[in-house]
Write a protein that holds these residues in place. Structure first.
Motif, PDB file in Angstrom:
ATOM      1  N   TYR A  82     -37.567   9.490 -25.386  1.00  0.00           N
ATOM      2  CA  TYR A  82     -37.068  10.793 -24.967  1.00  0.00           C
ATOM      3  C   TYR A  82     -37.226  11.765 -26.119  1.00  0.00           C
ATOM      4  O   TYR A  82     -37.184  11.387 -27.286  1.00  0.00           O
ATOM      5  CB  TYR A  82     -35.590  10.643 -24.575  1.00  0.00           C
ATOM      6  CG  TYR A  82     -35.068  11.718 -23.661  1.00  0.00           C
ATOM      7  CD1 TYR A  82     -35.668  12.006 -22.457  1.00  0.00           C
ATOM      8  CD2 TYR A  82     -33.940  12.429 -24.009  1.00  0.00           C
ATOM      9  CE1 TYR A  82     -35.169  12.987 -21.621  1.00  0.00           C
ATOM     10  CE2 TYR A  82     -33.424  13.404 -23.180  1.00  0.00           C
ATOM     11  CZ  TYR A  82     -34.045  13.683 -21.985  1.00  0.00           C
ATOM     12  OH  TYR A  82     -33.552  14.649 -21.162  1.00  0.00           O
ATOM     13  N   VAL A  83     -37.387  12.999 -25.815  1.00  0.00           N
ATOM     14  CA  VAL A  83     -37.628  14.024 -26.829  1.00  0.00           C
ATOM     15  C   VAL A  83     -36.401  14.218 -27.725  1.00  0.00           C
ATOM     16  O   VAL A  83     -36.522  14.353 -28.928  1.00  0.00           O
ATOM     17  CB  VAL A  83     -38.008  15.359 -26.156  1.00  0.00           C
ATOM     18  CG1 VAL A  83     -38.130  16.472 -27.173  1.00  0.00           C
ATOM     19  CG2 VAL A  83     -39.293  15.200 -25.367  1.00  0.00           C
ATOM     20  N   TYR A  84     -35.217  14.221 -27.137  1.00  0.00           N
ATOM     21  CA  TYR A  84     -33.992  14.514 -27.876  1.00  0.00           C
ATOM     22  C   TYR A  84     -33.388  13.214 -28.396  1.00  0.00           C
ATOM     23  O   TYR A  84     -32.557  12.599 -27.745  1.00  0.00           O
ATOM     24  CB  TYR A  84     -32.985  15.236 -26.987  1.00  0.00           C
ATOM     25  CG  TYR A  84     -33.592  16.416 -26.293  1.00  0.00           C
ATOM     26  CD1 TYR A  84     -33.923  17.554 -27.010  1.00  0.00           C
ATOM     27  CD2 TYR A  84     -33.873  16.387 -24.934  1.00  0.00           C
ATOM     28  CE1 TYR A  84     -34.504  18.644 -26.385  1.00  0.00           C
ATOM     29  CE2 TYR A  84     -34.437  17.472 -24.303  1.00  0.00           C
ATOM     30  CZ  TYR A  84     -34.747  18.595 -25.038  1.00  0.00           C
ATOM     31  OH  TYR A  84     -35.315  19.662 -24.418  1.00  0.00           O
ATOM     32  N   GLN A  85     -33.811  12.791 -29.569  1.00  0.00           N
ATOM     33  CA  GLN A  85     -33.341  11.534 -30.127  1.00  0.00           C
ATOM     34  C   GLN A  85     -32.451  11.794 -31.333  1.00  0.00           C
ATOM     35  O   GLN A  85     -32.888  12.377 -32.323  1.00  0.00           O
ATOM     36  CB  GLN A  85     -34.524  10.659 -30.531  1.00  0.00           C
ATOM     37  CG  GLN A  85     -35.370  10.231 -29.360  1.00  0.00           C
ATOM     38  CD  GLN A  85     -36.511   9.334 -29.801  1.00  0.00           C
ATOM     39  OE1 GLN A  85     -36.491   8.766 -30.874  1.00  0.00           O
ATOM     40  NE2 GLN A  85     -37.507   9.211 -28.961  1.00  0.00           N
ATOM     41  N   PHE A  86     -31.199  11.389 -31.209  1.00  0.00           N
ATOM     42  CA  PHE A  86     -30.257  11.409 -32.313  1.00  0.00           C
ATOM     43  C   PHE A  86     -29.773   9.978 -32.506  1.00  0.00           C
ATOM     44  O   PHE A  86     -29.849   9.160 -31.586  1.00  0.00           O
ATOM     45  CB  PHE A  86     -29.039  12.295 -32.022  1.00  0.00           C
ATOM     46  CG  PHE A  86     -29.363  13.745 -31.803  1.00  0.00           C
ATOM     47  CD1 PHE A  86     -29.958  14.492 -32.803  1.00  0.00           C
ATOM     48  CD2 PHE A  86     -29.041  14.367 -30.610  1.00  0.00           C
ATOM     49  CE1 PHE A  86     -30.238  15.841 -32.610  1.00  0.00           C
ATOM     50  CE2 PHE A  86     -29.318  15.705 -30.415  1.00  0.00           C
ATOM     51  CZ  PHE A  86     -29.920  16.446 -31.417  1.00  0.00           C
ATOM     52  N   SER A  87     -29.226   9.694 -33.660  1.00  0.00           N
ATOM     53  CA  SER A  87     -28.605   8.378 -33.846  1.00  0.00           C
ATOM     54  C   SER A  87     -27.341   8.327 -32.989  1.00  0.00           C
ATOM     55  O   SER A  87     -26.776   9.363 -32.619  1.00  0.00           O
ATOM     56  CB  SER A  87     -28.259   8.159 -35.316  1.00  0.00           C
ATOM     57  OG  SER A  87     -27.184   8.995 -35.691  1.00  0.00           O
ATOM     58  N   LEU A  88     -26.899   7.132 -32.676  1.00  0.00           N
ATOM     59  CA  LEU A  88     -25.705   7.019 -31.846  1.00  0.00           C
ATOM     60  C   LEU A  88     -24.465   7.528 -32.568  1.00  0.00           C
ATOM     61  O   LEU A  88     -23.534   8.017 -31.937  1.00  0.00           O
ATOM     62  CB  LEU A  88     -25.505   5.575 -31.384  1.00  0.00           C
ATOM     63  CG  LEU A  88     -26.437   5.151 -30.259  1.00  0.00           C
ATOM     64  CD1 LEU A  88     -26.200   3.715 -29.861  1.00  0.00           C
ATOM     65  CD2 LEU A  88     -26.254   6.051 -29.049  1.00  0.00           C
ATOM     66  N   ALA A  89     -24.448   7.439 -33.882  1.00  0.00           N
ATOM     67  CA  ALA A  89     -23.319   7.995 -34.626  1.00  0.00           C
ATOM     68  C   ALA A  89     -23.283   9.522 -34.456  1.00  0.00           C
ATOM     69  O   ALA A  89     -22.208  10.113 -34.278  1.00  0.00           O
ATOM     70  CB  ALA A  89     -23.402   7.617 -36.090  1.00  0.00           C
ATOM     71  N   THR A  90     -24.438  10.157 -34.469  1.00  0.00           N
ATOM     72  CA  THR A  90     -24.503  11.601 -34.247  1.00  0.00           C
ATOM     73  C   THR A  90     -24.033  11.944 -32.848  1.00  0.00           C
ATOM     74  O   THR A  90     -23.248  12.877 -32.647  1.00  0.00           O
ATOM     75  CB  THR A  90     -25.932  12.125 -34.478  1.00  0.00           C
ATOM     76  OG1 THR A  90     -26.340  11.770 -35.794  1.00  0.00           O
ATOM     77  CG2 THR A  90     -26.012  13.622 -34.289  1.00  0.00           C
ATOM     78  N   TRP A  91     -24.516  11.186 -31.857  1.00  0.00           N
ATOM     79  CA  TRP A  91     -24.058  11.393 -30.484  1.00  0.00           C
ATOM     80  C   TRP A  91     -22.555  11.172 -30.394  1.00  0.00           C
ATOM     81  O   TRP A  91     -21.856  11.871 -29.657  1.00  0.00           O
ATOM     82  CB  TRP A  91     -24.773  10.459 -29.510  1.00  0.00           C
ATOM     83  CG  TRP A  91     -26.073  10.988 -29.041  1.00  0.00           C
ATOM     84  CD1 TRP A  91     -27.292  10.423 -29.243  1.00  0.00           C
ATOM     85  CD2 TRP A  91     -26.305  12.187 -28.309  1.00  0.00           C
ATOM     86  NE1 TRP A  91     -28.268  11.205 -28.673  1.00  0.00           N
ATOM     87  CE2 TRP A  91     -27.695  12.295 -28.096  1.00  0.00           C
ATOM     88  CE3 TRP A  91     -25.486  13.187 -27.817  1.00  0.00           C
ATOM     89  CZ2 TRP A  91     -28.261  13.352 -27.406  1.00  0.00           C
ATOM     90  CZ3 TRP A  91     -26.056  14.244 -27.130  1.00  0.00           C
ATOM     91  CH2 TRP A  91     -27.432  14.315 -26.930  1.00  0.00           C
TER      92      TRP A  91
END
Length: 139
Positions: free
Chosen positions: A55-64
Motif C-alpha cells: 500500500y502507498v501509505y506505509q507507516f510503522s505500527l508504532a506510528t499508527w
C-alpha cells in the motif's frame, strides 16, 4: 383521516435529527475509545496487525498506534461534548469525523473490515452533526 401539519412534520424531523445527533455522540465516544485501545495495542506490540498486500501509505505500527491514540482521544472527548450539546463540539466533530474517515482509509491494509465500518460510521456522524438545526441540543 389524519392530517399532518407543517409543525407536526417539522417536530418529527427535529426529533429524528436530535436523536441522530445523540447517537452520533455515542458513536464518537465508542469509536474514540476503540481508537485509543487500537493505539495502545499498536504501540505496545509491533505485530498486532498484519498488512494485507502492499500500500502507498506505509507507516510503522508504532506510528499508527500513536495516530490512533491521539485521534481516538480527541474523538471521544468531542463525542462527550456532542452529548452535552456544546456547539463547538458539533463543528469539531465534523472535522474529526472527516479526519477519522481519512485515517481509516489509510489504515485499510491493516484492518480492512473494521476500516470500512469506521468509514461508514464517520459518514453517519458527519451527516447527523450537520443536519440538526442550530437551536436544537442533544438530550
Amino acid at each position: 383521516m389524519v392530517q399532518h401539519t407543517a409543525s407536526t412534520t417539522h417536530a418529527r424531523q427535529t426529533a429524528w435529527a436530535t436523536g441522530g445527533m445523540a447517537f452520533a455522540g455515542v458513536l464518537m465516544m465508542v469509536g474514540g475509545v476503540i481508537g485509543v485501545l487500537n493505539g495502545i495495542a499498536g504501540i505496545a506490540t509491533n505485530n498486532v496487525y498484519v498488512r494485507v498486500g502492499d500500500y502507498v501509505y506505509q507507516f510503522s505500527l508504532a506510528t499508527w498506534g500513536w495516530i490512533h491514540l491521539i485521534v481516538g482521544a480527541l474523538v471521544a472527548i468531542t463525542g462527550w461534548g456532542v452529548l452535552q450539546g456544546l456547539d463547538w463540539a458539533r463543528w469539531v466533530g465534523v472535522g474529526l469525523a472527516a479526519l477519522y474517515m481519512i485515517l481509516y482509509f489509510m489504515f485499510l491494509p491493516y484492518a480492512p473490515i473494521w476500516s470500512i465500518i469506521a468509514i461508514a460510521i464517520g459518514g453517519f456522524v458527519i451527516w447527523s452533526l450537520v443536519t440538526v438545526p442550530r437551536t436544537e441540543r442533544a438530550p
